[in-house]
Design a protein around this motif. Structure first.
Motif, PDB file in Angstrom:
ATOM      1  N   VAL A 146      58.202  45.393  55.316  1.00 12.93           N
ATOM      2  CA  VAL A 146      58.382  45.929  56.666  1.00 12.93           C
ATOM      3  C   VAL A 146      58.628  47.418  56.537  1.00 12.93           C
ATOM      4  O   VAL A 146      59.289  47.862  55.591  1.00 12.93           O
ATOM      5  N   SER A 147      58.084  48.207  57.457  1.00 12.61           N
ATOM      6  CA  SER A 147      58.499  49.614  57.497  1.00 12.61           C
ATOM      7  C   SER A 147      58.722  50.021  58.936  1.00 12.61           C
ATOM      8  O   SER A 147      58.105  49.485  59.863  1.00 12.61           O
ATOM      9  N   GLY A 148      59.654  50.947  59.107  1.00 13.19           N
ATOM     10  CA  GLY A 148      60.007  51.387  60.454  1.00 13.19           C
ATOM     11  C   GLY A 148      60.686  52.744  60.398  1.00 13.19           C
ATOM     12  O   GLY A 148      60.558  53.469  59.406  1.00 13.19           O
ATOM     13  N   ASP A 149      61.412  53.085  61.468  1.00 18.85           N
ATOM     14  CA  ASP A 149      62.043  54.404  61.569  1.00 18.85           C
ATOM     15  C   ASP A 149      63.051  54.655  60.457  1.00 18.85           C
ATOM     16  O   ASP A 149      63.186  55.768  59.964  1.00 18.85           O
ATOM     17  N   VAL A 150      63.783  53.618  60.082  1.00 14.16           N
ATOM     18  CA  VAL A 150      64.840  53.772  59.078  1.00 14.16           C
ATOM     19  C   VAL A 150      64.248  53.985  57.683  1.00 14.16           C
ATOM     20  O   VAL A 150      64.750  54.772  56.888  1.00 14.16           O
ATOM     21  N   GLY A 151      63.170  53.300  57.406  1.00 16.92           N
ATOM     22  CA  GLY A 151      62.574  53.334  56.077  1.00 16.92           C
ATOM     23  C   GLY A 151      61.764  52.090  55.878  1.00 16.92           C
ATOM     24  O   GLY A 151      61.143  51.595  56.823  1.00 16.92           O
ATOM     25  N   SER A 152      61.781  51.554  54.682  1.00 12.82           N
ATOM     26  CA  SER A 152      60.980  50.353  54.442  1.00 12.82           C
ATOM     27  C   SER A 152      61.761  49.352  53.605  1.00 12.82           C
ATOM     28  O   SER A 152      62.753  49.688  52.962  1.00 12.82           O
ATOM     29  N   ALA A 153      61.300  48.102  53.635  1.00 11.15           N
ATOM     30  CA  ALA A 153      61.975  47.043  52.892  1.00 11.15           C
ATOM     31  C   ALA A 153      60.925  46.074  52.359  1.00 11.15           C
ATOM     32  O   ALA A 153      59.906  45.827  53.018  1.00 11.15           O
ATOM     33  N   ASN A 154      61.151  45.599  51.158  1.00 13.41           N
ATOM     34  CA  ASN A 154      60.248  44.621  50.538  1.00 13.41           C
ATOM     35  C   ASN A 154      61.061  43.494  49.945  1.00 13.41           C
ATOM     36  O   ASN A 154      62.084  43.736  49.314  1.00 13.41           O
ATOM     37  N   VAL A 155      60.595  42.283  50.130  1.00 16.04           N
ATOM     38  CA  VAL A 155      61.196  41.127  49.443  1.00 16.04           C
ATOM     39  C   VAL A 155      60.080  40.419  48.698  1.00 16.04           C
ATOM     40  O   VAL A 155      59.063  40.048  49.298  1.00 16.04           O
ATOM     41  N   LYS A 156      60.257  40.296  47.386  1.00 11.75           N
ATOM     42  CA  LYS A 156      59.245  39.604  46.580  1.00 11.75           C
ATOM     43  C   LYS A 156      59.822  38.287  46.097  1.00 11.75           C
ATOM     44  O   LYS A 156      60.935  38.242  45.573  1.00 11.75           O
ATOM     45  N   LEU A 157      59.074  37.238  46.262  1.00 10.99           N
ATOM     46  CA  LEU A 157      59.484  35.926  45.742  1.00 10.99           C
ATOM     47  C   LEU A 157      58.463  35.511  44.693  1.00 10.99           C
ATOM     48  O   LEU A 157      57.261  35.468  44.973  1.00 10.99           O
ATOM     49  N   ALA A 158      58.966  35.217  43.515  1.00  6.43           N
ATOM     50  CA  ALA A 158      58.065  34.742  42.463  1.00  6.43           C
ATOM     51  C   ALA A 158      57.948  33.228  42.569  1.00  6.43           C
ATOM     52  O   ALA A 158      58.868  32.552  43.032  1.00  6.43           O
ATOM     53  N   GLN A 159      56.820  32.724  42.132  1.00 11.26           N
ATOM     54  CA  GLN A 159      56.658  31.280  42.079  1.00 11.26           C
ATOM     55  C   GLN A 159      57.608  30.716  41.016  1.00 11.26           C
ATOM     56  O   GLN A 159      57.729  31.286  39.940  1.00 11.26           O
ATOM     57  N   THR A 160      58.309  29.655  41.351  1.00 13.79           N
ATOM     58  CA  THR A 160      59.269  29.090  40.389  1.00 13.79           C
ATOM     59  C   THR A 160      58.695  27.812  39.787  1.00 13.79           C
ATOM     60  O   THR A 160      57.826  27.173  40.372  1.00 13.79           O
ATOM     61  N   ASN A 161      59.193  27.482  38.627  1.00 12.97           N
ATOM     62  CA  ASN A 161      58.826  26.196  38.022  1.00 12.97           C
ATOM     63  C   ASN A 161      60.081  25.349  37.892  1.00 12.97           C
ATOM     64  O   ASN A 161      60.410  24.844  36.833  1.00 12.97           O
ATOM     65  N   ASN A 162      60.775  25.278  39.002  1.00  9.67           N
ATOM     66  CA  ASN A 162      62.080  24.610  39.007  1.00  9.67           C
ATOM     67  C   ASN A 162      61.920  23.131  39.348  1.00  9.67           C
ATOM     68  O   ASN A 162      62.113  22.717  40.479  1.00  9.67           O
ATOM     69  N   PHE A 163      61.528  22.363  38.357  1.00  8.97           N
ATOM     70  CA  PHE A 163      61.233  20.956  38.643  1.00  8.97           C
ATOM     71  C   PHE A 163      62.495  20.146  38.922  1.00  8.97           C
ATOM     72  O   PHE A 163      62.451  19.120  39.567  1.00  8.97           O
ATOM     73  N   ASP A 164      63.642  20.617  38.374  1.00  9.47           N
ATOM     74  CA  ASP A 164      64.897  19.893  38.592  1.00  9.47           C
ATOM     75  C   ASP A 164      65.308  19.962  40.061  1.00  9.47           C
ATOM     76  O   ASP A 164      65.761  18.990  40.637  1.00  9.47           O
ATOM     77  N   LYS A 165      65.157  21.156  40.616  1.00 10.46           N
ATOM     78  CA  LYS A 165      65.593  21.356  41.998  1.00 10.46           C
ATOM     79  C   LYS A 165      64.377  21.704  42.845  1.00 10.46           C
ATOM     80  O   LYS A 165      64.171  22.852  43.219  1.00 10.46           O
ATOM     81  N   GLU A 166      63.590  20.690  43.128  1.00  8.69           N
ATOM     82  CA  GLU A 166      62.349  20.921  43.853  1.00  8.69           C
ATOM     83  C   GLU A 166      62.599  21.563  45.210  1.00  8.69           C
ATOM     84  O   GLU A 166      61.823  22.380  45.676  1.00  8.69           O
ATOM     85  N   GLU A 167      63.717  21.173  45.825  1.00  8.91           N
ATOM     86  CA  GLU A 167      64.026  21.698  47.161  1.00  8.91           C
ATOM     87  C   GLU A 167      64.226  23.208  47.159  1.00  8.91           C
ATOM     88  O   GLU A 167      64.078  23.864  48.179  1.00  8.91           O
ATOM     89  N   GLU A 168      64.618  23.752  46.005  1.00  5.66           N
ATOM     90  CA  GLU A 168      64.886  25.193  45.938  1.00  5.66           C
ATOM     91  C   GLU A 168      63.689  25.982  45.421  1.00  5.66           C
ATOM     92  O   GLU A 168      63.750  27.198  45.286  1.00  5.66           O
ATOM     93  N   SER A 169      62.614  25.290  45.108  1.00  9.81           N
ATOM     94  CA  SER A 169      61.509  25.965  44.446  1.00  9.81           C
ATOM     95  C   SER A 169      60.611  26.726  45.434  1.00  9.81           C
ATOM     96  O   SER A 169      60.586  26.439  46.630  1.00  9.81           O
TER      97      SER A 169
END
Lengths: 14, 257
Positions: free
Chosen positions: B171-194
């Motif tokens: 997102v970018s706007g008057d204040v500045g900009s922001a980025n959120v990156k999510l990597a793909q996880t291989n979290n098989f134990d906690k599928e709900e959090e993957s």
């Protein structure tokens, strides 16, 4: 700036 | 005669919360197979598609298909009168102009009924084409809600870029900009959090934050959310409703001038 598109063009009335 | 019963009013309350910010009124199409709702918001930028399957109800009877047009603010007033653990029954006669909500407490010591006038809504049905999406992202619904809420503070439009490495929200706007990156996880134990990504080809699309925030009102319905994207088609944000159905939101993209 980006223009907001409406959905109408994507779907057809059935 | 139409009759549909859920043992927990909480589910119906959550469903209503998930649609009432986008829609003032909506037609609930009731048939043998269940209850469906499909409606665009006033500005025709987003569409809500809700399916509640008949087999997900504790009791379901629909002798003849009927369409119940409801004012969602009125329905919300009524559902606020139910406790979360009350049993709720929705009833209507064939060709009726009213619908009745019956709330029963667990021990049956309190039974309330609320009758609401139905509306004649002239809503058109839209055919939504099947799409093979270029990217399908699955992630915790709470995480998606958090990202959308955080980024919406800094601009009106979020750019979602999906590659096989991950997904980036910018997102970018008057204040500045922001980025959120999510990597793909291989979290098989906690599928709900993957975070998982199925990618045919990378996609970058821009969307209005305001609508995404409205979609996240469905977060209490499901621990997971699925985002489906292809170039130049609407985004689909889907929340599964356990054992009952799903709610899907379609959002038209914003296009650079």
């Amino acid at each position: 700036t980006a223009t907001q598109v409406r959905l109408d063009g994507f779907f057809t009335v059935v | 005669m139409f009759e549909a019963r859920l043992t927990s009013a909480a589910t119906l309350k959550k469903v209503l919360e998930a649609v009432k910010e986008l829609l003032n009124e909506a037609s609930f199409d009731c048939s043998d197979s269940g209850i469906q709702l499909q409606a665009m918001d006033n500005s025709h930028v987003s569409l809500v598609s809700l399916t509640l399957r008949s087999d997900g109800f504790d009791k379901y009877r629909c002798d003849r298909s009927l369409t119940m047009g409801m004012n969602l603010a009125s329905m919300s007033k009524i559902l606020k009168c139910a406790n979360n653990d009350d049993t709720v029954t929705i009833k209507a006669q064939d060709d009726a102009d009213t619908v009745t909500f019956v709330f029963e407490s667990k021990k049956q010591e309190k039974i309330s009924d609320y009758e609401m006038k139905l509306m004649n809504l002239d809503q058109e049905h839209l055919g939504i084409p099947e799409t093979d999406f270029s990217c399908v992202i699955r992630m915790p619904s709470v995480e998606f809600a958090r990202i959308v809420r955080d980024l919406a503070q800094f601009g009106e439009t979020v750019l979602i870029c999906c590659t096989k490495e991950g997904v980036k929200f910018s997102v970018s706007g008057d204040v500045g900009s922001a980025n959120v990156k999510l990597a793909q996880t291989n979290n098989f134990d906690k599928e709900e959090e993957s975070v998982s990504i199925e990618m045919q080809e990378p996609v970058s699309l821009s969307f209005a934050c305001q609508y995404l925030i409205s979609f996240t009102k469905a977060t209490p319905l499901s621990p997971r959310v699925q985002l489906s994207m292809s170039s130049n088609v609407p985004l689909v944000v889907e929340y599964e409703i356990a054992e009952l159905g799903y709610i899907r939101y379609y959002l038209a993209p914003k296009i650079e001038d």
